[in-house]
Design a protein around this motif. Structure first.
Motif, short mmCIF file in Angstrom:
data_model
loop_
_atom_site.label_atom_id
_atom_site.label_comp_id
_atom_site.label_asym_id
_atom_site.label_seq_id
_atom_site.Cartn_x
_atom_site.Cartn_y
_atom_site.Cartn_z
N SER A 22 3.39 -8.16 -15.70
CA SER A 22 3.32 -9.61 -15.44
C SER A 22 3.21 -9.93 -13.95
O SER A 22 2.96 -11.09 -13.59
N LEU A 23 3.37 -8.92 -13.09
CA LEU A 23 3.32 -9.16 -11.65
C LEU A 23 1.91 -8.99 -11.08
O LEU A 23 1.69 -9.29 -9.91
N ASN A 24 0.98 -8.54 -11.89
CA ASN A 24 -0.36 -8.26 -11.38
C ASN A 24 -1.06 -9.50 -10.84
O ASN A 24 -1.90 -9.40 -9.95
N GLN A 25 -0.73 -10.66 -11.38
CA GLN A 25 -1.40 -11.89 -10.96
C GLN A 25 -0.66 -12.62 -9.85
O GLN A 25 -1.05 -13.72 -9.47
N ALA A 26 0.40 -12.02 -9.32
CA ALA A 26 1.18 -12.66 -8.27
C ALA A 26 0.40 -12.70 -6.96
O ALA A 26 -0.41 -11.81 -6.68
N SER A 27 0.66 -13.73 -6.15
CA SER A 27 0.07 -13.76 -4.81
C SER A 27 0.86 -12.87 -3.87
O SER A 27 0.36 -12.42 -2.83
N GLY A 28 2.10 -12.63 -4.20
CA GLY A 28 3.00 -11.77 -3.44
C GLY A 28 4.28 -11.62 -4.22
O GLY A 28 4.61 -12.47 -5.06
N ILE A 29 5.03 -10.56 -3.96
CA ILE A 29 6.25 -10.27 -4.71
C ILE A 29 7.40 -10.08 -3.74
O ILE A 29 7.28 -9.32 -2.76
#
Length: 341
Positions: A22-29
């Motif tokens: 689910s983090l693949n579409q994040a702009s940053g983590i």
């Protein structure tokens, strides 16, 4: 050569793809790392995950609450470990005056406020924390002991919104013991927080009871499964409440939200309760100050008055609710109270 992960390891390459999908579409983590085994394992997993493909940038932060003299050293340790993985790190200090009572809740609120602010600063759309299956089980038991409703028994959600930042708990299905084993297996260093053994804190007392409950069949896994089922039911009831509210022909006018109160009597009590909760949230009221039993009592009074065609005026959670003879319920912020000398 680094130790090889077992084939069924959730922190293997295949497991990491599932955990962090689910983090693949994040702009940053932004990863919250305390230095304990759970968050250290998560940080190593994220570092490995980034090497497997094109990923969003990852930042690491440690919150120093200023409550223990060891905390600064633990934050420095987390910074060094992050640096060894080529991850940027920032220590976020809670410098405000600490309350005398409710220190854990205040620390939690400060922690997430600092993390959300820093996530915005570095352009991260997602915040990840290392909450585990055991944390979920403890949360469910603590809420059960306080008489929580279905929403509370749903425990921590895998994903939730924090003021526009997506909070993800990717390790919520993994037991602490597995993450500790992984740290030892791979030689990942970690620190131990002494407050985790301090019985002044309710969570620590519940943690010590968990083995006794597990011996009777109430394992962390079963409590976590209960939370999942409660979350599914909670979602379905919330959708039903939203549909009922929309049928009430809601209107907004000059800071007042109103709707036909008949929907409170047409629907089962649980739906009526959720409609009122929804209305208060839509009107911008702070529901944290209103316990479930007060919301239930208010819903029951409104249902009786609506059925009898009576007027009613009451306050709840900083809101003024007024039921008219025409059967319309209006909700607006409660006016300030003027106290006499």
């Amino acid at each position: 050569m680094a130790p090889v992960s077992p084939p069924d390891d959730p922190l293997s390459d295949e497991g990491l793809e599932r955990l962090f999908s689910s983090l693949n579409q994040a702009s940053g983590i932004l990863a919250a790392v305390s230095g304990g085994p759970d968050s250290i394992a998560m940080m190593h997993g994220l570092a490995r995950w980034t090497s497997l493909g094109r990923r969003p940038p990852i930042h690491v932060a440690t919150v120093d609450h200023g409550l223990r003299p060891e905390a600064a050293g633990e934050a420095a340790f987390a910074a060094r470990e992050a640096g060894l993985l080529s991850l940027s790190h920032r220590t976020l200090a809670w410098t405000e005056q600490k309350p005398v009572a409710g220190i854990q809740e205040a620390a939690r609120e400060a922690r997430y406020r600092l993390l959300v602010e820093y996530a915005r600063e570095v352009g991260a759309s997602h915040l990840v924390t290392a909450h585990t299956l055991d944390d979920q089980a403890e949360t469910v038991m603590m809420r059960l002991s306080r008489g929580s409703g279905l929403s509370g028994l749903a425990g921590m959600r895998r994903e939730t919104d924090r003021q526009g930042i997506r909070h993800v708990r990717p390790l919520l299905g993994l037991p602490k013991s597995h993450l500790l084993d992984q740290c030892r297996h791979h030689g990942w260093r970690f620190v131990t927080d002494p407050s985790n053994a301090d019985e002044r804190y309710a969570r620590v007392r519940w943690r010590k009871l968990m083995p006794l409950l597990a011996a009777e069949g109430l394992t962390a896994g079963r409590l976590a499964r209960l939370a999942e089922r409660a979350a599914q039911a909670d979602e379905a009831l919330s959708l039903k409440a939203r549909a009922a509210f929309d049928r009430g022909e809601p209107r907004r006018d000059a800071g007042t939200l109103s709707f036909h109160a008949q929907i409170l009597t047409d629907e089962p009590f649980e739906i009526a309760l959720r409609v009122l909760e929804l209305v208060l949230a839509e009107a911008g009221m702070d529901l944290d100050n209103s316990r479930l039993h007060r919301l239930e009592a208010c819903t029951e009074r409104l249902r009786r008055a609506a059925e009898a065609g009576e007027t009613l005026s009451l306050t709840l959670a900083g809101a003024h609710l007024r039921l008219t003879q025409t059967g319309r319920l209006s909700v607006r912020p409660e006016p300030p109270r003027h106290r006499g000398r």
